[in-house]
Scaffold this active site. Structure first.
Site, PDB file in Angstrom:
ATOM      1  N   CYS A  67       1.096  -1.107   0.507  1.00  0.00           N
ATOM      2  CA  CYS A  67      -0.265  -0.411   0.292  1.00  0.00           C
ATOM      3  C   CYS A  67       0.876   1.410  -0.279  1.00  0.00           C
ATOM      4  CB  CYS A  67      -1.139   0.053   1.440  1.00  0.00           C
ATOM      5  SG  CYS A  67      -1.419  -1.771   1.807  1.00  0.00           S
ATOM      6  N   HIS A  71       0.658   4.608  -1.925  1.00  0.00           N
ATOM      7  CA  HIS A  71       0.649   6.114  -0.648  1.00  0.00           C
ATOM      8  C   HIS A  71       1.672   5.632   0.005  1.00  0.00           C
ATOM      9  CE1 HIS A  71      -3.932   5.314  -1.905  1.00  0.00           C
ATOM     10  NE2 HIS A  71      -3.547   3.747  -1.956  1.00  0.00           N
ATOM     11  N   CYS A 105      -9.091  -0.955  -3.451  1.00  0.00           N
ATOM     12  CA  CYS A 105      -6.637  -1.444  -3.694  1.00  0.00           C
ATOM     13  C   CYS A 105      -6.830  -2.548  -3.479  1.00  0.00           C
ATOM     14  CB  CYS A 105      -6.561  -0.268  -3.072  1.00  0.00           C
ATOM     15  SG  CYS A 105      -6.509   1.624  -3.653  1.00  0.00           S
ATOM     16  N   CYS A 168     -34.715   2.469  14.676  1.00  0.00           N
ATOM     17  CA  CYS A 168     -33.276   3.513  15.096  1.00  0.00           C
ATOM     18  C   CYS A 168     -33.440   4.712  16.191  1.00  0.00           C
ATOM     19  CB  CYS A 168     -32.926   3.626  14.131  1.00  0.00           C
ATOM     20  SG  CYS A 168     -32.245   2.183  12.336  1.00  0.00           S
ATOM     21  N   ARG A 209     -21.245  -3.532  14.797  1.00  0.00           N
ATOM     22  CA  ARG A 209     -22.124  -2.826  16.225  1.00  0.00           C
ATOM     23  C   ARG A 209     -24.156  -2.415  15.919  1.00  0.00           C
ATOM     24  NH1 ARG A 209     -23.453  -1.254  21.112  1.00  0.00           N
ATOM     25  NH2 ARG A 209     -25.160  -1.546  20.704  1.00  0.00           N
ATOM     26  N   CYS A 213     -27.148  -3.685  17.181  1.00  0.00           N
ATOM     27  CA  CYS A 213     -28.631  -3.029  17.197  1.00  0.00           C
ATOM     28  C   CYS A 213     -29.977  -4.106  16.652  1.00  0.00           C
ATOM     29  CB  CYS A 213     -28.422  -1.658  16.752  1.00  0.00           C
ATOM     30  SG  CYS A 213     -27.279  -0.878  18.161  1.00  0.00           S
TER      31      CYS A 213
HETATM   32  C1  HEC Z   1     -33.664   0.042  21.958  1.00  0.00           C
HETATM   33  C2  HEC Z   1     -32.793   0.908  21.511  1.00  0.00           C
HETATM   34  C3  HEC Z   1     -31.883   0.849  20.297  1.00  0.00           C
HETATM   35  C4  HEC Z   1     -32.094   0.820  19.047  1.00  0.00           C
HETATM   36  C5  HEC Z   1     -33.528  -0.253  18.076  1.00  0.00           C
HETATM   37  C6  HEC Z   1     -31.380   0.697  18.183  1.00  0.00           C
HETATM   38  N1  HEC Z   1     -30.439   0.884  18.957  1.00  0.00           N
HETATM   39 FE1  HEC Z   1     -28.174   0.936  17.909  1.00  0.00          FE
HETATM   40  N2  HEC Z   1     -27.749   1.579  20.979  1.00  0.00           N
HETATM   41  C7  HEC Z   1     -28.580   1.091  21.086  1.00  0.00           C
HETATM   42  C8  HEC Z   1     -27.375   1.057  22.275  1.00  0.00           C
HETATM   43  C9  HEC Z   1     -28.435   1.035  24.320  1.00  0.00           C
HETATM   44  C10 HEC Z   1     -26.484   1.045  22.230  1.00  0.00           C
HETATM   45  C11 HEC Z   1     -24.917   0.967  22.769  1.00  0.00           C
HETATM   46  C12 HEC Z   1     -24.730   2.738  24.192  1.00  0.00           C
HETATM   47  C13 HEC Z   1     -25.017   3.734  22.640  1.00  0.00           C
HETATM   48  O1  HEC Z   1     -23.179   4.257  22.355  1.00  0.00           O
HETATM   49  O2  HEC Z   1     -25.935   4.246  22.351  1.00  0.00           O
HETATM   50  C14 HEC Z   1     -26.322   1.331  20.641  1.00  0.00           C
HETATM   51  C15 HEC Z   1     -25.325   1.710  20.197  1.00  0.00           C
HETATM   52  C16 HEC Z   1     -24.907   2.356  18.986  1.00  0.00           C
HETATM   53  C17 HEC Z   1     -24.220   2.679  18.354  1.00  0.00           C
HETATM   54  C18 HEC Z   1     -23.142   2.829  18.196  1.00  0.00           C
HETATM   55  C19 HEC Z   1     -22.329   4.512  18.646  1.00  0.00           C
HETATM   56  C20 HEC Z   1     -21.119   4.352  19.228  1.00  0.00           C
HETATM   57  O3  HEC Z   1     -21.420   5.947  19.167  1.00  0.00           O
HETATM   58  O4  HEC Z   1     -20.496   3.364  19.386  1.00  0.00           O
HETATM   59  C21 HEC Z   1     -24.236   3.085  16.773  1.00  0.00           C
HETATM   60  C22 HEC Z   1     -23.220   3.349  15.194  1.00  0.00           C
HETATM   61  C23 HEC Z   1     -25.885   2.482  16.979  1.00  0.00           C
HETATM   62  N3  HEC Z   1     -26.680   2.126  17.228  1.00  0.00           N
HETATM   63  C24 HEC Z   1     -27.038   2.785  15.005  1.00  0.00           C
HETATM   64  C25 HEC Z   1     -27.984   2.078  15.522  1.00  0.00           C
HETATM   65  C26 HEC Z   1     -28.876   1.670  14.125  1.00  0.00           C
HETATM   66  C27 HEC Z   1     -28.389   2.539  12.984  1.00  0.00           C
HETATM   67  C28 HEC Z   1     -30.387   1.497  14.844  1.00  0.00           C
HETATM   68  C29 HEC Z   1     -31.265   0.694  13.351  1.00  0.00           C
HETATM   69  C30 HEC Z   1     -30.814  -0.147  12.785  1.00  0.00           C
HETATM   70  C31 HEC Z   1     -29.843   1.442  16.015  1.00  0.00           C
HETATM   71  N4  HEC Z   1     -29.040   1.964  16.438  1.00  0.00           N
HETATM   72  C32 HEC Z   1     -31.088   0.637  16.672  1.00  0.00           C
HETATM   73  C33 HEC Z   1     -29.447   1.344  21.216  1.00  0.00           C
HETATM   74  C34 HEC Z   1     -30.304   0.533  20.530  1.00  0.00           C
HETATM   75  C1  HEC Z   2      -0.849   0.495  -7.017  1.00  0.00           C
HETATM   76  C2  HEC Z   2      -1.189   1.237  -5.900  1.00  0.00           C
HETATM   77  C3  HEC Z   2      -2.274   1.284  -5.546  1.00  0.00           C
HETATM   78  C4  HEC Z   2      -1.920   0.372  -4.358  1.00  0.00           C
HETATM   79  C5  HEC Z   2      -0.744  -0.501  -4.536  1.00  0.00           C
HETATM   80  C6  HEC Z   2      -3.050   0.384  -2.973  1.00  0.00           C
HETATM   81  N1  HEC Z   2      -2.931   1.838  -3.489  1.00  0.00           N
HETATM   82 FE1  HEC Z   2      -5.320   2.768  -2.237  1.00  0.00          FE
HETATM   83  N2  HEC Z   2      -4.885   4.123  -4.392  1.00  0.00           N
HETATM   84  C7  HEC Z   2      -4.510   4.281  -5.120  1.00  0.00           C
HETATM   85  C8  HEC Z   2      -4.939   4.892  -6.113  1.00  0.00           C
HETATM   86  C9  HEC Z   2      -4.500   5.002  -7.125  1.00  0.00           C
HETATM   87  C10 HEC Z   2      -6.341   5.543  -5.618  1.00  0.00           C
HETATM   88  C11 HEC Z   2      -7.448   6.208  -6.072  1.00  0.00           C
HETATM   89  C12 HEC Z   2      -6.808   8.266  -5.024  1.00  0.00           C
HETATM   90  C13 HEC Z   2      -8.271   8.255  -5.790  1.00  0.00           C
HETATM   91  O1  HEC Z   2      -9.090   8.464  -5.321  1.00  0.00           O
HETATM   92  O2  HEC Z   2      -7.543   9.955  -5.826  1.00  0.00           O
HETATM   93  C14 HEC Z   2      -6.528   4.620  -3.813  1.00  0.00           C
HETATM   94  C15 HEC Z   2      -7.439   5.272  -3.271  1.00  0.00           C
HETATM   95  C16 HEC Z   2      -7.491   4.792  -2.395  1.00  0.00           C
HETATM   96  C17 HEC Z   2      -7.769   5.070  -0.100  1.00  0.00           C
HETATM   97  C18 HEC Z   2      -8.916   6.474  -0.779  1.00  0.00           C
HETATM   98  C19 HEC Z   2      -8.705   7.420  -0.566  1.00  0.00           C
HETATM   99  C20 HEC Z   2      -9.148   8.310  -0.476  1.00  0.00           C
HETATM  100  O3  HEC Z   2      -8.688   9.842  -0.153  1.00  0.00           O
HETATM  101  O4  HEC Z   2     -10.340   8.907  -0.924  1.00  0.00           O
HETATM  102  C21 HEC Z   2      -7.998   4.643   0.134  1.00  0.00           C
HETATM  103  C22 HEC Z   2      -8.053   4.598   1.720  1.00  0.00           C
HETATM  104  C23 HEC Z   2      -6.732   3.488  -0.376  1.00  0.00           C
HETATM  105  N3  HEC Z   2      -6.161   3.773  -1.282  1.00  0.00           N
HETATM  106  C24 HEC Z   2      -6.672   2.148   1.003  1.00  0.00           C
HETATM  107  C25 HEC Z   2      -4.848   1.352  -0.018  1.00  0.00           C
HETATM  108  C26 HEC Z   2      -4.096   0.294   1.050  1.00  0.00           C
HETATM  109  C27 HEC Z   2      -5.101  -0.066   2.570  1.00  0.00           C
HETATM  110  C28 HEC Z   2      -3.608  -0.216   0.480  1.00  0.00           C
HETATM  111  C29 HEC Z   2      -2.853  -1.765   0.491  1.00  0.00           C
HETATM  112  C30 HEC Z   2      -4.168  -2.730   1.046  1.00  0.00           C
HETATM  113  C31 HEC Z   2      -3.869   0.207  -1.054  1.00  0.00           C
HETATM  114  N4  HEC Z   2      -4.681   1.689  -0.407  1.00  0.00           N
HETATM  115  C32 HEC Z   2      -3.125   0.063  -2.085  1.00  0.00           C
HETATM  116  C33 HEC Z   2      -3.680   3.203  -5.954  1.00  0.00           C
HETATM  117  C34 HEC Z   2      -3.097   2.444  -5.122  1.00  0.00           C
END
Ligand code: HEC
Ligand code: HEC
Length: 252
Positions: A67, A71, A105, A168, A209, A213
Site C-alpha cells: 500500500c 500511498h 485497492c 433506530c 455494531r 442493534c
Molecule cells: C432499543 C434501542 C436501540 C435501537 C432500536 C437501536 N439501537 Fe443502536 N444502540 C443502542 C444502545 C443501547 C447502544 C450502545 C450505547 C450507545 O452508544 O448508544 C447502541 C449503539 C449504537 C451505535 C454505536 C454508537 C457508538 O458511538 O458507539 C450505533 C452507530 C447505533 N447504535 C446505530 C443504530 C442504528 C443504525 C439502529 C437501527 C438499525 C439502531 N442503532 C437501533 C440501542 C438501540
Molecule cells: C498500485 C497502486 C496502489 C496500491 C498498491 C494501493 N492503492 Fe490505494 N489507491 C490507489 C489509487 C490510484 C487510489 C485513488 C486515488 C484517488 O481516488 O484519487 C487509491 C485510493 C485509496 C484510498 C482512498 C483515498 C481517498 O482519499 O479517498 C484508500 C483509503 C486506499 N487507497 C488504501 C489503500 C490500502 C490500504 C492499500 C493496501 C491494501 C492500497 N490502497 C494499495 C493506488 C493504490
C-alpha cells in the site's frame, strides 16, 4: 422479554425528546472508560492501528506493491480520507465505505485475494487509516449521486422494525441519555469505529455494531458490507457532519 418490557416502560414514561445537538458516543462513556479510551497505553485498539501501519508498509506475500508504495507519506496523503466515506465510487456507481475502498485497492491495484470484512487485516487497516483522520470533522457528501443512498439510509433509520417494532430513531433520537442494559443510549453516530468493545473483547467494525442493534430489536441482521448497512452508514455519517473522527474508540 425483559428488554421489551423495559423498553415499553421507557417509551411510555418519556415524552418524545426534541432532536437536540448531536454528540459523539464517547460523551456517554463512564468516566473510567473515557479515561482508558483517551490513554493510548491503555486503549487496546491502538494495537490494531499499529498492526495496520505494519500491514500498510508490507509487500504482499506473493510479491507486488505494498500500500505504502502507492500511498507515500500516508500521515499526510491519507489524512482526512476517512471523513469522506461512505462515498459513491465514480467508476461503478456503487456506494463504498472505507472498508470497501481498501478492499478495492487490495483486489484491483495489488491484485491480491480480498481480505474479507471483519478479518483482522481489514479491521487493522481500516482502524489505521481512520486514525489518520482523528480530530478532523466528518464531511461526507449527501447530495448529487450520494443522495438516493442517503435517502435510503434515512428511510431505514426511521422505519420501525423487528419484534420490538422500534426504529433506530426512536432510540438514538428519542431516548438519548436513557439507560438500557447498563449502556447509556447515544445518538448512534459511530464516529469512533472500528472500535474496541469490551463486550466483544476485540475490535469490531461499525457494521458489527449495527448488527448488534438489529439483533437487539429482533430485526433482520444484514450482512457486513450489505447495501442496506452501507446506506445506513452514509445516513449516520451525514448526521455526524462536523463531528470529529475518534477512531479508535472504546465502547462497553
Ligand atoms: C432499543 C434501542 C436501540 C435501537 C432500536 C437501536 N439501537 Fe443502536 N444502540 C443502542 C444502545 C443501547 C447502544 C450502545 C450505547 C450507545 O452508544 O448508544 C447502541 C449503539 C449504537 C451505535 C454505536 C454508537 C457508538 O458511538 O458507539 C450505533 C452507530 C447505533 N447504535 C446505530 C443504530 C442504528 C443504525 C439502529 C437501527 C438499525 C439502531 N442503532 C437501533 C440501542 C438501540
Ligand atoms: C498500485 C497502486 C496502489 C496500491 C498498491 C494501493 N492503492 Fe490505494 N489507491 C490507489 C489509487 C490510484 C487510489 C485513488 C486515488 C484517488 O481516488 O484519487 C487509491 C485510493 C485509496 C484510498 C482512498 C483515498 C481517498 O482519499 O479517498 C484508500 C483509503 C486506499 N487507497 C488504501 C489503500 C490500502 C490500504 C492499500 C493496501 C491494501 C492500497 N490502497 C494499495 C493506488 C493504490
Amino acid at each position: 422479554m425483559r428488554l421489551s418490557l423495559l423498553l415499553i416502560g421507557l417509551l411510555t414514561v418519556l415524552a418524545p425528546a426534541q432532536a437536540d445537538e448531536i454528540v459523539s458516543g464517547s460523551t456517554f462513556l463512564s468516566p473510567e472508560l473515557h479515561r482508558q479510551q483517551d490513554d493510548p497505553t491503555r486503549n487496546p485498539a491502538w494495537f490494531w492501528v499499529d498492526q495496520g501501519r505494519d500491514l500498510f508498509a508490507a509487500k504482499p506475500s506473493g510479491g507486488g506493491q505494498a500500500c505504502l508504495d502507492c500511498h507515500a507519506d500516508p500521515a499526510t496523503s491519507l489524512r482526512g480520507a476517512a471523513t469522506h466515506y461512505p462515498q459513491v465510487d465514480p467508476s461503478s456507481g456503487k456506494l463504498l465505505n472505507l472498508e470497501g475502498r481498501i478492499e478495492q485497492c487490495r483486489v484491483e491495484r495489488q491484485q491480491q485475494p480480498a481480505f474479507g470484512y471483519e478479518t483482522a487485516e481489514m479491521l487493522s487497516l481500516t482502524a489505521y487509516i481512520a486514525s489518520l483522520s482523528r480530530g478532523l470533522p466528518m464531511s461526507v457528501r449527501t447530495d448529487g449521486p450520494a443522495q438516493p443512498f442517503f435517502e435510503a439510509g434515512k428511510a431505514f433509520y426511521e422505519r420501525r422494525q423487528g419484534q420490538l417494532n422500534l426504529s433506530c430513531k426512536q432510540c438514538h433520537d428519542g431516548l438519548v441519555g436513557q439507560k438500557l442494559r447498563g449502556d447509556t443510549i447515544s445518538h448512534g453516530v459511530g464516529t469512533g469505529y472500528p472500535a474496541y468493545r469490551l463486550e466483544w473483547n476485540t475490535v469490531g467494525s461499525l457494521h458489527r455494531r449495527l448488527r448488534a442493534c438489529s439483533l437487539g430489536v429482533r430485526a433482520t441482521q444484514f450482512d457486513y458490507g450489505s447495501p442496506e448497512y452501507l446506506a445506513l452508514e452514509l445516513y449516520l455519517a451525514g448526521r455526524a457532519k462536523g463531528l470529529p473522527v475518534e477512531t479508535p474508540a472504546m465502547r462497553r
